[in-house]
Structures are given as C-alpha cells and as structure tokens.
Design an enzyme around this catalytic site. Structure first.
Site, PDB file in Angstrom:
ATOM      1  N   ARG A   1     -11.971  15.730   7.502  1.00  0.00           N
ATOM      2  CA  ARG A   1     -12.832  16.120   6.370  1.00  0.00           C
ATOM      3  C   ARG A   1     -14.250  16.410   6.848  1.00  0.00           C
ATOM      4  NH1 ARG A   1     -11.453  10.827   3.281  1.00  0.00           N
ATOM      5  NH2 ARG A   1      -9.219  10.922   3.637  1.00  0.00           N
TER       6      ARG A   1
ATOM      7  N   GLU B   1      -8.125  -4.991   5.291  1.00  0.00           N
ATOM      8  CA  GLU B   1      -8.083  -4.688   3.854  1.00  0.00           C
ATOM      9  C   GLU B   1      -6.934  -5.425   3.173  1.00  0.00           C
ATOM     10  OE1 GLU B   1      -8.421  -0.632   5.342  1.00  0.00           O
ATOM     11  OE2 GLU B   1      -9.382  -0.139   3.452  1.00  0.00           O
TER      12      GLU B   1
ATOM     13  N   ASN C   1       0.872  -1.178   0.000  1.00  0.00           N
ATOM     14  CA  ASN C   1       0.000   0.000   0.000  1.00  0.00           C
ATOM     15  C   ASN C   1       0.907   1.226   0.000  1.00  0.00           C
ATOM     16  OD1 ASN C   1      -1.779   2.069   0.493  1.00  0.00           O
ATOM     17  ND2 ASN C   1      -2.764   1.108   2.263  1.00  0.00           N
TER      18      ASN C   1
ATOM     19  N   ARG D   1      -2.637  -1.989  -3.387  1.00  0.00           N
ATOM     20  CA  ARG D   1      -3.840  -1.199  -3.163  1.00  0.00           C
ATOM     21  C   ARG D   1      -3.789   0.007  -4.106  1.00  0.00           C
ATOM     22  NH1 ARG D   1      -5.431   2.982   1.559  1.00  0.00           N
ATOM     23  NH2 ARG D   1      -7.568   3.273   0.895  1.00  0.00           N
TER      24      ARG D   1
ATOM     25  N   HIS E   1     -13.029   3.051   0.149  1.00  0.00           N
ATOM     26  CA  HIS E   1     -12.974   2.027   1.214  1.00  0.00           C
ATOM     27  C   HIS E   1     -13.661   0.730   0.760  1.00  0.00           C
ATOM     28  CE1 HIS E   1     -12.878   5.438   4.464  1.00  0.00           C
ATOM     29  NE2 HIS E   1     -11.648   5.031   4.222  1.00  0.00           N
TER      30      HIS E   1
END
Ligand code: ADP
Length: 394
Positions: free
Chosen positions: A241, A380, A7, A91, A180
């Site tokens: 955010r 993940e 990743n 990823r 996601h």
C-alpha cells in the site's frame, strides 16, 4: 479457562488456544487458501510438536472444524473435547464510531459488524462469517469481539476529523478510524511494564511495521493520533500500500482513464515496497540492496523517510515522548530500518546502542537515554484472549 482466539480472513483462518491462567499458549494454527484446491493447515503446540497437511475446507466453518480436529488430535492435540473451550475471542477489523472496546457478541453487536461492511469490505465479511461459524460449532460458548478500531476511539476529534464538508463526512461516516489497535494497545501496555511506569503517565509512539504499517501517538493510555484513516491505506509506506499520497493522484489517474477498480488495486496491492522495488517482503528489499539495486535502496529510503516524518509529527502532537516502540515483522527483525530512523531523531534525545539494536534486544536505546527505544514483539491474539477473559469474567 481455555480461550480460543479466531482470526477469520478472506482466505485464511488463524487460531490460537490459550490457557488463561498464566496466559499459556497451548496451540496455534493457520489454515491458508480456504476454498482453493490447495488448502493447507500449519499447526504447532506447546510441547513443540508441529504438523502441516493439505486439507479440504471450502468455508470458514469447514476450516474452523478442521482446526477443532487438530486441537483434539490424539498425537498433537491439546484438549480431549471441545467442551473444554469456555470462551472464544474473535478479531474484527471495523467497529465504526460506536465501539470503543472489546464486547460480548450479541445480535446488536453482530448488526454493528454488518453495518461496517462498507467501511471494511475485505475484512468485516469474513470476520462475521467466522463468528457465525463458531455459533454453529460452539452453540453454548460465550464469544467476544475485539476490534482493530476500538483502541483508536479514544482519539480527539481534532485528530480524527478530515477537513472535508462536515455534512458529507457525517452522513457517510467519513473520518479517521485507525487500525492495528489491538497491537498498538498491547505494546503500549507492555512498554509501561518494561519502563516500570503506569501507562497513564506515559507518552508513547508505537510503530507497527508488518505487511501493513501504522504508527500511533499514545498519550497516557489514550490515542492522540494514528496514521491509518478511513481505511488502512493512509499513512506509512507498506508492503503493497502507498500510504499518504496527494488525493489528487486518484483524480489524475481517473482522468487518464484508469477505472476505479484499477486505481483501488494499484494503491492497495501494487504500491508500497512492491510498487517501488518489486517485492512486498523487506527481506527481498534488503537482499536486492546488497546486490546493488538502486530501486530497492530508494524503496527503503522512502519507507524510512515517511516513518521519520511521522515520528517527528507525533513528537510534536505529544509535546515530547518517553518511548518509541517498534513492533511486527519489520519492526521486530530489521535493525537497519530502526538504525536509519533513529539516526534522524538524535535532536529529540534518541540514541541507539548499535549492539543492542543488532541483537533485536528489548531495549535498544543507550543506557539512561530518554526517550527509550524498545522492540516489543506484538501479540495481538494474546491481547484478544486477555480481553475475552476480562469480559467473560466480570
Ligand atoms: P503481517 O502484517 O502480514 O502480520 P508481519 O508482521 O509478519 O506481517 O511482517 C511482515 C514483514 O516483516 C515482511 O516485510 C517481512 O519481510 C518482514 N520480516 C519478517 N521477519 C523478518 C526478518 N527476520 N528479517 C527481515 N524482515 C522480516
């Protein structure tokens, strides 16, 4: 078969090495602050050995080379040499509207990733760099890309279409993509296992609450709707955010004289929990509340209110649901958030068991209560390793 999952982000590289038979995690590591004077590697292996050290790495390739050295280290390593790695899964954040699953990396797939640079300017370029680095370091090893957007490609057009002029939207690929996806897919599959049902018979709501937060309605294994949009800015309140706001706020701020870059930074990096209460870390928010901070209390209230709203909306989209799943840092570790949210969902049949909730148990709803409420740690990287194995062996 040993599979390396990479990743590669803008300033960090995470790596996980799996033995695919038994899905055993052999080792994992994180290299942070690449191309800075204080680059650091954290590493641990399945024997419980840990290692942390300062390194020099001024590129993804240099960082991945350091990861390889750690994996082969005489003391803490888990492989004798790199030829033991037979597949690499990457990823990749954005696959646009054409990629609906993990795929073997080819020149055409690399072009798709390049074409999506403008849609994910912070993520796709370093993801791409990580792929090219591995092509140099492992010239003969097949590689797979797993996209954050892929799972969401099952969404119907009624959910992914923004009500703006369709010619402008089409020309510029402006639509909801969702992110996601690997996490939402992983916990959906895991939930089906826990509930002892086939995924294609289940209606699920999956809440990924980390630094970035998103929520997805999953109908029989397909995404019915998801909260993140063209970019990961839309939807829930997050660490930094803002999530949903009136789009006119942007126009208003521009008219007040804020530059595009300032508004971008404000909404992406200085909003959410940080904007409301000074920290993007839920642990800080909880401590501040315990110390009487009204700003922190408001931040938590706004965070949970938004979640409740989305769950109600997705219950309607799905016409009822079988399970609500909490995952990622906040979802897995913060009972008070789950309790506040679920207290507002009793009208839907949601009833938490307070002791199980406090213990972060796998099932936290009362025995026999439907919908079930589950806490499933997201993995993940394991999902990417699974997909890599599937693609390289079929
Ligand atoms: P990322 O999106 O960076 O992968 P994580 O899934 O690690 O994020 O989640 C980060 C968030 O989870 C932070 O707000 C952090 O405070 C919160 N978190 C993680 N562990 C705990 C914990 N034990 N208690 C409270 N909050 C936690």
């Amino acid at each position: 078969m040993k599979i390396l999952v990479v990743n590669a982000g803008s300033s960090s590289v995470k790596f996980n090495l799996y033995e695919s038979s038994g899905e055993k995690l052999l080792a994992k590591g994180l290299i942070e602050r690449i191309n800075a004077p204080d680059t650091r590697m954290k590493y641990s292996n399945h024997r419980g050995q840990k290692m942390e050290k300062d390194i020099t790495a001024n590129s993804s390739e240099a960082a991945i080379s350091e990861a390889c050295l750690a994996l082969m280290d005489k003391k803490t390593g888990v492989i004798g040499n790199l030829t033991e790695i037979e597949g690499i899964g990457h990823r990749v954040v954005h696959g646009g509207a054409t990629i609906s699953g993990a795929v073997r990396i080819s020149p055409a797939i690399k072009q798709v990733i390049l074409d999506c640079f403008s849609l994910a300017p912070l993520h796709n370029p370093p993801n791409y760099e990580g792929i090219e680095a591995c092509e140099h370091l492992f010239p003969n090893v097949p590689m797979v890309a797993a996209f954050d957007t892929a799972f969401h490609q099952t969404m119907p057009s009624s959910a992914y279409t923004y009500a703006i002029p369709h010619d402008i939207a089409d020309k510029n690929q402006i639509r909801r993509y969702g992110f996601h996806g690997t996490s939402h897919q992983f916990v959906s599959v895991a939930a089906a296992g826990i509930l002892g049902r086939d995924l294609d018979t289940l209606k699920l709501i999956t809440a990924h609450l980390g630094n970035g937060c998103s929520i997805t309605a999953v109908n029989c294994g397909k995404v019915a709707d998801t909260s993140m949009g063209l970019t990961p800015l839309e939807g829930l309140v997050m660490g930094t955010r803002c999530g949903d706001i009136d789009p006119a706020v942007v126009i208003f701020l521009r008219r007040l004289g804020y530059s595009l870059e300032e508004v971008d930074r404000m909404l992406n990096k200085e909003s959410g929990l940080r904007g409301l209460a000074g920290s993007n870390d839920m642990r800080d928010i909880l401590k501040a509340i315990a110390n009487g901070s009204t700003a922190a209390k408001l931040a938590l209230d706004v965070f949970t209110h938004r979640l409740v709203k989305y769950i109600g909306a997705y219950a309607a989209v799905l016409n009822g649901f079988d399970a609500l799943i909490f995952t990622a840092g906040v979802g897995e570790n913060v009972p008070v958030v789950r309790a506040m949210v679920c207290a507002q969902l009793t009208y839907l049949g949601v009833h938490l068991d307070p002791a199980l909730n406090k213990a972060n148990a796998l099932t936290i709803s009362q025995k026999g209560a439907m919908p079930a409420v589950l806490v499933i740690p997201t993995k993940e990287e394991l999902m990417i390793a699974r997909e890599t194995l599937r693609i390289l062996t079929t």
